[in-house]
Design an enzyme around this catalytic site. Structure first.
Site, short mmCIF file in Angstrom:
data_model
loop_
_atom_site.label_atom_id
_atom_site.label_comp_id
_atom_site.label_asym_id
_atom_site.label_seq_id
_atom_site.Cartn_x
_atom_site.Cartn_y
_atom_site.Cartn_z
N HIS A 2 39.03 50.66 41.29
CA HIS A 2 37.74 50.13 41.76
C HIS A 2 37.05 51.15 42.68
O HIS A 2 35.85 51.37 42.60
CB HIS A 2 37.93 48.86 42.59
CG HIS A 2 38.59 47.72 41.86
ND1 HIS A 2 39.87 47.31 42.12
CD2 HIS A 2 38.13 46.89 40.89
CE1 HIS A 2 40.17 46.27 41.36
NE2 HIS A 2 39.14 46.00 40.59
N ASP A 6 38.76 48.83 31.05
CA ASP A 6 38.31 47.70 30.24
C ASP A 6 37.24 48.22 29.29
O ASP A 6 36.05 47.90 29.41
CB ASP A 6 37.75 46.61 31.17
CG ASP A 6 38.78 46.15 32.17
OD1 ASP A 6 39.57 45.26 31.84
OD2 ASP A 6 38.84 46.70 33.29
N SER A 65 45.83 48.15 38.06
CA SER A 65 45.26 46.84 37.74
C SER A 65 45.63 45.89 38.86
O SER A 65 46.74 45.97 39.41
CB SER A 65 45.86 46.33 36.42
OG SER A 65 45.64 44.93 36.31
N SER A 66 44.72 45.00 39.19
CA SER A 66 45.02 44.00 40.22
C SER A 66 46.22 43.16 39.79
O SER A 66 46.93 42.61 40.62
CB SER A 66 43.81 43.09 40.45
OG SER A 66 42.68 43.86 40.76
N ARG A 67 46.44 43.05 38.48
CA ARG A 67 47.54 42.21 37.97
C ARG A 67 48.90 42.90 38.07
O ARG A 67 49.92 42.24 37.87
CB ARG A 67 47.27 41.80 36.52
CG ARG A 67 46.13 40.79 36.39
CD ARG A 67 46.04 40.20 34.99
NE ARG A 67 45.15 39.06 34.94
CZ ARG A 67 43.88 39.10 34.54
NH1 ARG A 67 43.34 40.23 34.15
NH2 ARG A 67 43.15 38.00 34.54
#
Ligand code: AMP
Length: 291
Positions: free
Chosen positions: A39, A152, A187-189
């Site tokens: 980000h 993405d 990734s946030s995940r």
């Protein structure tokens, strides 16, 4: 840095900045928070290219399916806020769910076809939710440029198509994937992964990297590229393959899959894969060409 939660307030603030001449160009980075260096790379580019940088943090319920992780999606506003402050962001837009989707909300945007392939097969309403929230955020903020990650890639292609077809006056930028040193795309995940799962997850970037090397060495057969990635991914028992696809980058049309099938286009190809590691869904890709 100002943090604003309501639509009238952010609109008034942006209007004020434009009128006072502080904002000849406004750059915008939409996010769901739980920020990481991926980000922040978008935010940095946005800062460099625009007078005013707006970052939104909104976990968008419309892009989660009924059995997905909306409730447990990582949220850490305080840490996000301090990271953005350090980078010199001007405005954070942090709306509540009802601010974006008031009770009785009913208008959605759908980019046909592009939203139904690749990730859209297992997440049939996902891109409708993404396109809707991005269009709403564009209408609220009216940015000159908006920044997305190639992590993405399908999302970036869809947003670009939506902006073109709905005649939006915004330039869409799609920036490179930021990875951990071991190759896993940030990734946030990733916080969901146990150490063993994280180890297994590394098969995903490795399989894609190997495919990239084979393409550089001259491999062009889409079916063979796909098969190579699938073989690599199936080596780990902790990992289940959602899809591996080799598609055109602009239209996301899969190249025919039969052996000896179609050859990839050296400047218009997306090679993408999604896997599940335990309950966590991870995606990764590489592209030949520009989004
Ligand atoms: P999200 O918060 O997951 O909605 O992501 C917000 C934006 O950050 C999207 O445009 C993503 O594509 C982008 N992004 C997420 N992870 C990465 C990454 N590892 N590298 C580059 N961009 C990323």
């Amino acid at each position: 840095m100002k943090m604003i939660k309501t639509i009238p307030e952010i609109q008034a603030e942006i209007r004020k900045q434009r009128e006072q001449g502080q904002a000849r160009t406004i750059g915008f980075v939409p996010t769901m928070g739980a920020l990481h260096q991926g980000h922040l790379s978008l935010v940095q580019a946005c800062r460099e290219e625009n007078d005013v940088t707006v970052v939104s943090i909104f976990v968008n319920p419309a892009q989660f399916g009924p059995n997905e992780d909306f409730e447990k999606y990582p949220r850490d506003f305080q840490t996000d806020e301090s990271m953005l402050k350090e980078l010199g962001v001007d405005l954070i837009f942090y709306p509540a769910k009802d601010e974006i989707y008031p009770p009785g909300y009913s208008t959605y945007v759908e980019v046909e076809k592009l939203g139904q392939v690749l990730c859209g097969k297992s997440r049939p309403t996902h891109f409708k939710g993404v396109a809707t929230v991005v269009l709403k955020l564009f209408n609220i903020i009216k940015p000159d440029r908006a920044y997305f990650g190639r992590k993405d890639a399908q999302q970036a292609v869809i947003i670009k198509r939506m902006a073109a077809e709905l005649n939006l006056d915004v330039t869409i930028k799609a920036l490179p994937i930021v990875r951990d040193p071991d190759g896993l795309a940030l990734s946030s995940r990733n916080v969901y992964l146990s150490p063993a799962e994280r180890g297994a997850a590394l098969h995903l970037p490795r399989a894609l990297m190997r495919a990239q090397e084979r393409i550089q060495a001259g491999l062009k057969d889409a079916a063979e590229i796909k098969a190579g990635i699938e073989t690599e991914l199936r080596k780990s028992p902790l990992l289940t393959v959602d899809y591996v696809e080799v598609a055109t980058l602009d239209g996301l049309e899969p190249f025919p899959g039969s052996p000896g099938g179609q050859l990839i286009a050296s400047n218009n190809t997306l090679v993408a894969a999604a896997v599940k590691v335990g309950k966590t869904r991870l995606i990764d890709n590489f592209i030949l060409g520009e989004i």
